[in-house]
Design a protein around this motif. Structure first.
Motif, mmCIF file in Angstrom:
data_model
loop_
_atom_site.group_PDB
_atom_site.id
_atom_site.type_symbol
_atom_site.label_atom_id
_atom_site.label_comp_id
_atom_site.label_asym_id
_atom_site.label_seq_id
_atom_site.Cartn_x
_atom_site.Cartn_y
_atom_site.Cartn_z
ATOM 1 N N PHE A 182 20.171 20.373 12.771
ATOM 2 C CA PHE A 182 20.343 21.737 13.240
ATOM 3 C C PHE A 182 20.392 22.673 12.038
ATOM 4 O O PHE A 182 20.839 22.296 10.962
ATOM 5 C CB PHE A 182 21.633 21.868 14.047
ATOM 6 N N SER A 183 19.977 23.910 12.232
ATOM 7 C CA SER A 183 20.038 24.892 11.159
ATOM 8 C C SER A 183 21.466 25.386 11.004
ATOM 9 O O SER A 183 22.306 25.210 11.886
ATOM 10 C CB SER A 183 19.113 26.070 11.488
ATOM 11 N N HIS A 191 25.818 23.295 21.306
ATOM 12 C CA HIS A 191 24.394 23.027 21.048
ATOM 13 C C HIS A 191 23.621 22.910 22.356
ATOM 14 O O HIS A 191 22.506 23.428 22.484
ATOM 15 C CB HIS A 191 24.238 21.728 20.251
ATOM 16 N N HIS A 201 19.754 24.418 21.561
ATOM 17 C CA HIS A 201 19.383 24.196 20.162
ATOM 18 C C HIS A 201 18.541 22.935 20.017
ATOM 19 O O HIS A 201 18.938 21.974 19.375
ATOM 20 C CB HIS A 201 20.639 24.088 19.289
ATOM 21 N N ALA A 229 26.963 27.223 17.465
ATOM 22 C CA ALA A 229 27.644 26.169 18.226
ATOM 23 C C ALA A 229 29.143 26.209 17.973
ATOM 24 O O ALA A 229 29.941 25.933 18.882
ATOM 25 C CB ALA A 229 27.078 24.803 17.848
ATOM 26 N N GLY A 249 23.394 26.314 24.044
ATOM 27 C CA GLY A 249 22.551 27.227 23.298
ATOM 28 C C GLY A 249 21.095 26.828 23.254
ATOM 29 O O GLY A 249 20.267 27.548 22.692
ATOM 30 N N GLN A 272 22.290 27.691 13.766
ATOM 31 C CA GLN A 272 22.635 27.003 15.014
ATOM 32 C C GLN A 272 24.027 26.407 14.941
ATOM 33 O O GLN A 272 24.767 26.401 15.924
ATOM 34 C CB GLN A 272 21.599 25.917 15.305
ATOM 35 N N GLU A 273 24.401 25.898 13.769
ATOM 36 C CA GLU A 273 25.746 25.338 13.613
ATOM 37 C C GLU A 273 26.797 26.411 13.825
ATOM 38 O O GLU A 273 27.803 26.194 14.506
ATOM 39 C CB GLU A 273 25.909 24.710 12.225
#
Length: 456
Positions: A173-174, A115, A120, A181, A118, A177-178
């Motif tokens: 987090f979306s 995360h 995020h 990650a 990235g 995004q998960e």
């Protein structure tokens, strides 16, 4: 409607050693849900060192500067870990205690590193970049209230009152995004030649919780959306990438000590003894027993146990530190001093250990200890400039040296870190009156006044 934030610093309060930030937010959410929400940040040299040793290779694999990432331990029994304000990693004690092995914790850290790498950041988090720890935690507490009560409006109100940030999705987090990650975390584990099995085990624990009602789910699951696709992806990765080493015996040993320390300090005596029966003679069991007896104020039973551990590992700085803490809190100040000095001798780079030693030296009625105490504090403040307790101790030390201007300046620095702007201005003004105009201290006091007035 606003929210009050108060930070309390405890002197050797259990193992929230010397510096424990307790933010109490009392406000307007439903009384039957949360009349008072509190976040305790634990500061412990041993636990922080071990967790950072786990995290540093992952940070480096992600091309992140380990020194720029804050690692914070939250005294909370719930299973949770999260990233906030970009480069702050928070791990709940519940995660560290409940994890079956170090590999699971390392897997979670790898994912959270994904995360960070990235970027995020939720839109609301962008506003917290560079924010004070008080502001950051005020926002996090707001999210905690919203999760606990299911009231997004309460969350938004707390964030607005506490930090000027209003978004109920601050820590969420979306799914995209998960997944990103997960992929990044797995690549970091592979690059550091570490097994991903532990991370899969952790996701499988969450998968079982996914079937529970939201109130019974861990906070981690509610802020990190879980899908079968994520679990399947990681499971497939583990099956097709059999390489990667499991944690070394040294890592396993250090993780067991973290758990023993947390259980010994945070759980009731009977529960400690159930987890580590008297028949258990392992090192971690004796560690937990020594802490449990010390908490019961049975110093005559605690000291022989920690002395036995020191005999086994004379170069363990944290055993010496704990021995010093036991003696200090039982009023045996001068007896505690050699233990703290041994701890710093064995780990001179630790700001927390130096702060602990300096605290003892300032408590002892021997003026000869004031100068070495100040040396330790000046070293520590260079490493932890946002630590209010170090500023408090520096104020005491400067006062004893009759450097009253510097003492007032240290109190202004402390107040600034706590968000107490009125006191910060008052102490900065007092400092300037006692310093030559244009001197470095006078200029710093002026900077504090200007900064505080710019951000009322």
């Amino acid at each position: 409607m606003g929210v009050g934030v108060r930070i309390l610093f405890f002197r050797f309060s259990y193992f929230v050693r010397l510096v424990a930030a307790s933010l109490i937010l009392i406000g307007f959410w439903p009384q039957d849900a949360l009349a008072q929400t509190r976040i305790n940040l634990i500061r412990d040299a041993e636990i922080e060192t071990i967790i950072r040793n786990y995290a540093t290779p992952l940070f480096e694999a992600a091309d992140l500067d380990p020194a720029a990432i804050g690692i914070h331990i939250v005294a909370n029994p719930r299973l949770n870990a999260f990233v906030a304000a970009g480069q702050h990693l928070f791990l709940n004690t519940g995660l560290l205690i409940e994890a079956a092995n170090a590999s699971q914790v390392i897997g979670v850290i790898a994912h959270e590193t994904g995360h960070i790498a990235g970027g995020h950041l939720i839109r609301g988090q962008e506003a917290l970049r560079g924010a004070s720890m008080q502001t950051l935690i005020a926002a996090i507490v707001g999210i905690g209230v919203g999760i606990a009560t299911g009231n997004g409006q309460a969350t938004s109100a707390i964030l607005t009152g506490g930090s000027g940030i209003a978004t109920s999705n601050f820590l969420q987090f979306s799914r995209g995004q998960e997944a990103a990650a997960d992929q990044a975390g797995l690549s970091f584990l592979e690059e550091t030649d570490q097994s991903a099995t532990g991370f899969l085990e952790f996701l499988e624990i969450l998968e079982k919780q996914d079937l529970l009602s939201s109130r019974r789910q861990s906070p981690y699951l509610r802020t990190h959306p879980l899908t079968r696709d994520r679990v399947s992806f990681v499971r497939e990765y583990v099956n097709t990438h059999p390489g990667g080493t499991e944690p070394s015996p040294e890592i396993t040993k250090s993780f067991r000590r973290i758990q023993a320390k947390l259980i010994g300090f945070m759980q009731p005596f009977r529960r400690v003894m159930r987890h580590y029966p008297k028949s258990d003679t392992s090192l971690e069991a004796r560690y937990a027993h020594s802490i449990a007896y010390y908490r019961r104020e049975e110093i005559d039973r605690a000291l022989p146990l920690i002395d036995g551990l020191i005999e086994l590992e004379p170069d363990n700085a944290y055993f010496h530190e704990l021995r010093g803490q036991m003696l200090f809190e039982n009023g045996r100040l001068e007896e505690s001093l050699p233990s703290y000095k041994n701890a710093v001798r064995l780990d001179p780079s630790s700001a927390l250990l130096r702060m602990g030693l300096a605290h003892v030296q300032l408590e002892i009625p021997d003026s000869r200890e004031n100068h070495p105490a100040m040396e330790h504090l000046l070293y520590a403040i260079e490493k932890e400039r946002d630590n209010p307790q170090i500023w408090q101790l520096l104020a005491i030390g400067y006062g004893r040296e009759k450097a009253y201007g510097m003492s007032a300046l240290a109190l202004a620095e402390k107040a600034l870190r706590l968000g107490d702007k009125v006191t910060a201005i008052q102490q900065a003004t007092r400092a300037q009156k006692k310093m030559p105009k244009g001197s470095p201290g006078w200029i710093r006091a002026q900077d504090i006044k200007i900064t505080t007035n710019l951000h009322p």
